[in-house]
Design an enzyme around this catalytic site. Structure first.
Site, mmCIF file in Angstrom:
data_model
loop_
_atom_site.group_PDB
_atom_site.id
_atom_site.type_symbol
_atom_site.label_atom_id
_atom_site.label_comp_id
_atom_site.label_asym_id
_atom_site.label_seq_id
_atom_site.Cartn_x
_atom_site.Cartn_y
_atom_site.Cartn_z
ATOM 1 C CD GLU A 55 18.760 -54.195 20.552
ATOM 2 O OE1 GLU A 55 18.930 -53.173 21.234
ATOM 3 O OE2 GLU A 55 18.924 -55.351 21.001
ATOM 4 C CB CYS A 77 22.944 -51.729 25.722
ATOM 5 S SG CYS A 77 23.784 -52.812 24.556
ATOM 6 C CB CYS A 86 22.771 -52.795 20.710
ATOM 7 S SG CYS A 86 22.759 -54.444 21.438
ATOM 8 C CB SER A 170 0.734 -78.649 54.647
ATOM 9 O OG SER A 170 2.097 -78.982 54.455
ATOM 10 C CB THR A 198 10.116 -73.253 54.872
ATOM 11 O OG1 THR A 198 9.240 -72.260 55.408
ATOM 12 C CG2 THR A 198 9.441 -73.951 53.707
ATOM 13 C CG ASP A 202 7.403 -77.611 53.801
ATOM 14 O OD1 ASP A 202 6.787 -78.111 54.758
ATOM 15 O OD2 ASP A 202 7.070 -76.550 53.247
ATOM 16 C CG LEU A 206 12.349 -74.960 48.051
ATOM 17 C CD1 LEU A 206 12.868 -73.901 49.015
ATOM 18 C CD2 LEU A 206 10.877 -74.736 47.761
ATOM 19 N NE ARG A 209 10.994 -81.858 41.698
ATOM 20 C CZ ARG A 209 10.820 -81.054 42.746
ATOM 21 N NH1 ARG A 209 11.770 -80.204 43.098
ATOM 22 N NH2 ARG A 209 9.691 -81.107 43.434
#
Length: 361
Positions: A55, A77, A86, A170, A198, A202, A206, A209
């Site tokens: 706003e 708000c 606001c 995998s 994990t 792996d 995480l 990118r």
């Protein structure tokens, strides 16, 4: 009740709100349009936490807001948080009418903003395209109403439902295009949730990118019962907040002292995963979570009833007998007891299919 122009202006406000998708969390997405005599004269959206709300941004580019109508996707708000309220700004701007798509689920507002506007003499109407506006902020709404984040679980599988070969290999099931698509889901999430197993298997950073957009890095969250995560893992190579949830009361802070890591002790219980999610929502204001993990942890989250949405990439490949399954969930003995899902989106990404599903109600 609503005119065609009302739908047009609120649709525009909803479209504008999406501009903050990757930058404004933990705040909700909000868009605003100001009109006079049926014509659009100014517009704005909320771009980032601590920055002016939608706003205010619209009013800042409006030459004259006196007797104008304002279309807002979320109730203004009425309290002083990271920015001033606001509602008082709207009153001072002499706005004549405010059309609100939906009330703010935040208990600090929750109708109080509308009451304050009406008390000042501003006409307020609400409910225009409410469902569409609610979809903008499913995570924020769930955090405010359920004190839990909205959880997506991302998985990639072969045509025969495998996530890895029998020997554990995998990489890569999915196409480069599908893997790139995942980075947008990461960038749009408040947190990436994974398990210690994990991270060890792996060894991924995480993080989003190679995206041609501005985005705010998500918090990375590791569920690690025994605090076995190595400080040499790649996840620590990328700067940014990491949270490790553990059942180890005597936590070893020293090995993570060179990184921005919070180690949070959550006592072992039957609701341990739920307790973690509640902590993420309450302490870290996390609205939306993306699970990137294996069949065991993802299955445990499903069994706990904590997964709101599945994002499944299906590659046109067959992995054969003894390959690893998509989810390890509790045994189901009757077809009628199967967990059912409804498709909300199906599209081709590169060579793969991407299915988005929600549990059937």
């Amino acid at each position: 009740m609503w005119k065609e122009e009302d739908y047009q202006f609120m649709s525009r406000a909803i479209h504008l709100a999406k501009n903050g998708k990757f930058t404004c969390r933990p705040n909700p997405l909000v868009g605003c349009v100001i009109t006079k005599d049926g014509k659009l004269v100014a517009e704005g959206w909320h771009a980032a936490t601590g920055k002016p709300h939608a706003e205010i941004n619209a009013l800042n580019v409006c030459d004259n807001s006196t007797n104008s109508t304002m279309y807002i996707t979320l109730e203004p708000c009425s309290y002083h948080g990271r920015t001033p309220p606001c509602t008082q700004t709207l009153i001072n701007a002499k706005v004549k009418q405010v059309i609100v798509s939906m009330c703010d689920p935040n208990p600090k507002v929750s109708g109080l903003g509308i009451k304050e506007l009406e008390k000042s003499g501003i006409k307020v109407k609400k409910g225009l395209l409410e469902q569409e506006s609610a979809r903008l902020n499913i995570g924020f709404i769930k955090r405010m109403t359920k004190e839990l984040p909205y959880v997506r679980c991302k998985m990639a599988q072969s045509l025969d439902g495998a996530t890895a070969l029998a020997n554990g290999t995998s990489r890569w099931i999915s196409s480069p295009e599908a893997r790139y698509d995942v980075h947008y889901f990461r960038a749009g999430s408040c947190a990436i949730l994974t398990s210690a197993d994990t991270v060890a298997r792996d060894n991924s950073m995480l993080n989003p990118r190679d995206l041609e957009i501005d985005y705010k890095d998500p918090i990375r969250v590791i569920v690690d019962r025994n605090l076995k995560t190595s400080e040499q893992s790649k996840i620590f190579e990328h700067e940014g907040k990491i949270i490790i949830y553990t059942q180890m009361e005597n936590r070893n802070y020293k090995k993570f002292r060179n990184h921005d890591v919070d180690i949070v002790y959550v006592p072992k219980s039957n609701t341990w995963l739920s307790d973690i999610c509640k902590n993420m929502a309450k302490k870290y204001e996390i609205n939306e979570v993306l699970i990137e993990s294996g069949a065991t942890f993802s299955g445990a989250m499903i069994d706990a009833g904590l997964v709101d949405e599945l994002v499944i990439y299906i590659a046109p490949k067959l992995f054969g007998n003894e390959s690893l399954p998509l989810f390890k969930i509790q045994k189901i003995n009757k077809i009628n007891d199967a967990i059912e899902y409804e498709y909300t989106d199906i599209r081709k990404i590169g060579k793969d299919l991407r299915l988005i599903m929600k549990p059937k109600k």
